[in-house]
Design a protein around this motif. Structure first.
Motif, PDB file in Angstrom:
ATOM      1  N   ASP A 197       0.849  -1.194   0.000  1.00  0.00           N
ATOM      2  CA  ASP A 197       0.000   0.000   0.000  1.00  0.00           C
ATOM      3  C   ASP A 197       0.886   1.246   0.000  1.00  0.00           C
ATOM      4  O   ASP A 197       1.412   1.637   1.050  1.00  0.00           O
ATOM      5  N   GLY A 198       1.026   1.858  -1.168  1.00  0.00           N
ATOM      6  CA  GLY A 198       1.886   3.028  -1.310  1.00  0.00           C
ATOM      7  C   GLY A 198       1.256   4.317  -0.817  1.00  0.00           C
ATOM      8  O   GLY A 198       1.867   5.383  -0.917  1.00  0.00           O
ATOM      9  N   MET A 199       0.029   4.222  -0.272  1.00  0.00           N
ATOM     10  CA  MET A 199      -0.611   5.407   0.320  1.00  0.00           C
ATOM     11  C   MET A 199      -0.108   5.668   1.741  1.00  0.00           C
ATOM     12  O   MET A 199      -0.311   6.739   2.288  1.00  0.00           O
ATOM     13  N   LYS A 200       0.532   4.659   2.320  1.00  0.00           N
ATOM     14  CA  LYS A 200       1.094   4.864   3.669  1.00  0.00           C
ATOM     15  C   LYS A 200       2.288   5.805   3.574  1.00  0.00           C
ATOM     16  O   LYS A 200       2.786   6.081   2.479  1.00  0.00           O
ATOM     17  N   ASP A 201       2.803   6.246   4.740  1.00  0.00           N
ATOM     18  CA  ASP A 201       3.959   7.153   4.655  1.00  0.00           C
ATOM     19  C   ASP A 201       5.199   6.360   4.234  1.00  0.00           C
ATOM     20  O   ASP A 201       5.194   5.127   4.229  1.00  0.00           O
ATOM     21  N   ASP A 203       8.159   5.625   5.426  1.00  0.00           N
ATOM     22  CA  ASP A 203       8.751   4.616   6.321  1.00  0.00           C
ATOM     23  C   ASP A 203       7.869   3.374   6.412  1.00  0.00           C
ATOM     24  O   ASP A 203       8.378   2.249   6.463  1.00  0.00           O
ATOM     25  N   ALA A 204       6.555   3.569   6.447  1.00  0.00           N
ATOM     26  CA  ALA A 204       5.643   2.427   6.554  1.00  0.00           C
ATOM     27  C   ALA A 204       5.700   1.579   5.282  1.00  0.00           C
ATOM     28  O   ALA A 204       5.657   0.341   5.337  1.00  0.00           O
ATOM     29  N   VAL A 205       5.816   2.225   4.123  1.00  0.00           N
ATOM     30  CA  VAL A 205       5.938   1.465   2.866  1.00  0.00           C
ATOM     31  C   VAL A 205       7.247   0.673   2.883  1.00  0.00           C
ATOM     32  O   VAL A 205       7.275  -0.513   2.526  1.00  0.00           O
ATOM     33  N   SER A 206       8.321   1.312   3.357  1.00  0.00           N
ATOM     34  CA  SER A 206       9.621   0.611   3.433  1.00  0.00           C
ATOM     35  C   SER A 206       9.508  -0.620   4.324  1.00  0.00           C
ATOM     36  O   SER A 206      10.062  -1.673   4.010  1.00  0.00           O
ATOM     37  N   ALA A 207       8.794  -0.472   5.448  1.00  0.00           N
ATOM     38  CA  ALA A 207       8.649  -1.600   6.379  1.00  0.00           C
ATOM     39  C   ALA A 207       7.875  -2.740   5.715  1.00  0.00           C
ATOM     40  O   ALA A 207       8.227  -3.919   5.857  1.00  0.00           O
ATOM     41  N   ASP A 208       6.835  -2.404   4.949  1.00  0.00           N
ATOM     42  CA  ASP A 208       6.057  -3.447   4.266  1.00  0.00           C
ATOM     43  C   ASP A 208       6.908  -4.145   3.200  1.00  0.00           C
ATOM     44  O   ASP A 208       6.805  -5.356   2.994  1.00  0.00           O
ATOM     45  N   ILE A 209       7.742  -3.364   2.514  1.00  0.00           N
ATOM     46  CA  ILE A 209       8.621  -3.972   1.502  1.00  0.00           C
ATOM     47  C   ILE A 209       9.650  -4.872   2.184  1.00  0.00           C
ATOM     48  O   ILE A 209       9.913  -5.990   1.746  1.00  0.00           O
ATOM     49  N   GLU A 210      10.190  -4.388   3.301  1.00  0.00           N
ATOM     50  CA  GLU A 210      11.187  -5.186   4.027  1.00  0.00           C
ATOM     51  C   GLU A 210      10.578  -6.522   4.478  1.00  0.00           C
ATOM     52  O   GLU A 210      11.244  -7.563   4.434  1.00  0.00           O
ATOM     53  N   ALA A 211       9.311  -6.494   4.885  1.00  0.00           N
ATOM     54  CA  ALA A 211       8.657  -7.737   5.314  1.00  0.00           C
ATOM     55  C   ALA A 211       8.596  -8.734   4.155  1.00  0.00           C
ATOM     56  O   ALA A 211       8.744  -9.946   4.349  1.00  0.00           O
ATOM     57  N   ILE A 212       8.415  -8.229   2.943  1.00  0.00           N
ATOM     58  CA  ILE A 212       8.397  -9.114   1.765  1.00  0.00           C
ATOM     59  C   ILE A 212       9.809  -9.620   1.473  1.00  0.00           C
ATOM     60  O   ILE A 212      10.031 -10.819   1.269  1.00  0.00           O
ATOM     61  N   LEU A 213      10.778  -8.703   1.486  1.00  0.00           N
ATOM     62  CA  LEU A 213      12.146  -9.088   1.111  1.00  0.00           C
ATOM     63  C   LEU A 213      12.718 -10.118   2.088  1.00  0.00           C
ATOM     64  O   LEU A 213      13.493 -10.986   1.693  1.00  0.00           O
ATOM     65  N   SER A 214      12.320 -10.006   3.352  1.00  0.00           N
ATOM     66  CA  SER A 214      12.876 -10.932   4.348  1.00  0.00           C
ATOM     67  C   SER A 214      12.390 -12.367   4.130  1.00  0.00           C
ATOM     68  O   SER A 214      12.958 -13.297   4.682  1.00  0.00           O
ATOM     69  N   THR A 215      11.351 -12.524   3.304  1.00  0.00           N
ATOM     70  CA  THR A 215      10.857 -13.896   3.041  1.00  0.00           C
ATOM     71  C   THR A 215      11.489 -14.492   1.780  1.00  0.00           C
ATOM     72  O   THR A 215      11.260 -15.652   1.463  1.00  0.00           O
ATOM     73  N   LEU A 216      12.247 -13.708   1.049  1.00  0.00           N
ATOM     74  CA  LEU A 216      12.769 -14.206  -0.251  1.00  0.00           C
ATOM     75  C   LEU A 216      14.010 -15.078  -0.042  1.00  0.00           C
ATOM     76  O   LEU A 216      14.805 -14.828   0.845  1.00  0.00           O
TER      77      LEU A 216
END
Ligand code: AP5
Ligand code: MG
Length: 216
Positions: A197-201, A203-216
């Motif tokens: 969700d790119g509507m978040k601020d 830092d929050a978008v970065s955290a969501d992306i990091e959650a995805i990357l940590s599973t790869l």
């Protein structure tokens, strides 16, 4: 890790790519940045691309595919890379798959940054970068700590992109829906698509992306 960042103009692809670069040490391959460098250097590619980019239309597939193909052969891409703004058409997506398959490689994930159209023009119209180091800022959302001074390098000169105006944004958005949005289904069908969700601020978008990357 080989990532694609997908999303409309102003979604935050470049912003988030810079953060992934810092954390993972893999390069950001932005076709927009590469084309702007070619325009600034006055190369043949730059001369062909300038008017097309200024109008907000897409540069030809042949040109961008050639640029990316050459770039991913460089040593710094051996551990992975982030494709920012590429592929942008189904032709480019097929070419990417063939390019990587020929090297025995694959895309790890495609991160789609979802943002409402209504905020894109404001994000783009307010954007500027440090002329020295390229760090990105925004008139409202992301100001330097000291006004007029780059947080990262202390530079005091800033610049804005020629295609960052409200009229051109409309054309860029049309190009996105016509040519690029079919890639959402293309990568979903391959099981590669992850949405944030790119509507978040930021830092929050970065955290969501990091959650995805940590599973790869
Ligand atoms: P390109 O440079 O790729 O531009 P674009 O796709 O239009 O995307 P932008 O760079 O404008 O947006 P962004 O998603 O990177 O957003 P940013 O992080 O800066 O392409 C330019 C042109 O080159 C194209 O029009 C085309 O002509 C040509 N081209 C390039 N690649 C091509 C290809 N493959 N094929 C053919 N032609 C090609 O963020 C925007 C602003 O919003 C910033 O100020 C930021 O601070 C702010 N912001 C970011 N995230 C947030 C948030 N979560 N909340 C609030 N503000 C935020
Ligand atoms: Mg960008």
């Amino acid at each position: 890790m080989r990532l694609i960042l997908l999303g409309p103009p102003g979604a935050g692809k470049g912003t988030q790519a810079h953060r992934i670069v810092e954390k993972y040490g893999i390069p950001q391959l932005s076709t927009g940045d590469m084309l702007r460098a070619a325009v600034a250097a006055g190369t043949e590619v730059g001369k062909k691309a300038k008017a097309v980019m200024d109008a907000g239309n897409l540069v030809s597939d042949d040109i961008v595919i050639a640029i990316v193909s050459e770039r991913i052969d460089q040593d710094d891409c051996s551990k992975g890379f982030i494709l920012d703004g590429f592929p942008r058409t189904l032709v480019q997506a097929d070419a990417t798959e063939k390019m990587l398959a020929a090297k025995g490689l694959d895309i790890s994930a495609v991160i789609e940054i979802r943002v409402d159209d209504a905020v894109l023009a404001d994000r783009i119209a307010g954007r500027y970068t440090c002329a020295t180091c390229g760090t990105g800022y925004h008139d409202e959302n992301l100001k330097p700590a000291v006004e007029g001074v780059c947080d990262k390098c202390g530079g005091t000169t800033f610049k804005r992109r020629p295609d960052d105006n409200r009229e051109t944004v409309r054309t860029r958005l049309q190009a996105y829906y016509k040519e690029t949005s079919p890639l959402i289904g293309y990568y979903y069908a391959k099981g590669k698509l992850k949405g944030v969700d790119g509507m978040k601020d930021i830092d929050a978008v970065s955290a969501d992306i990091e959650a995805i990357l940590s599973t790869l």
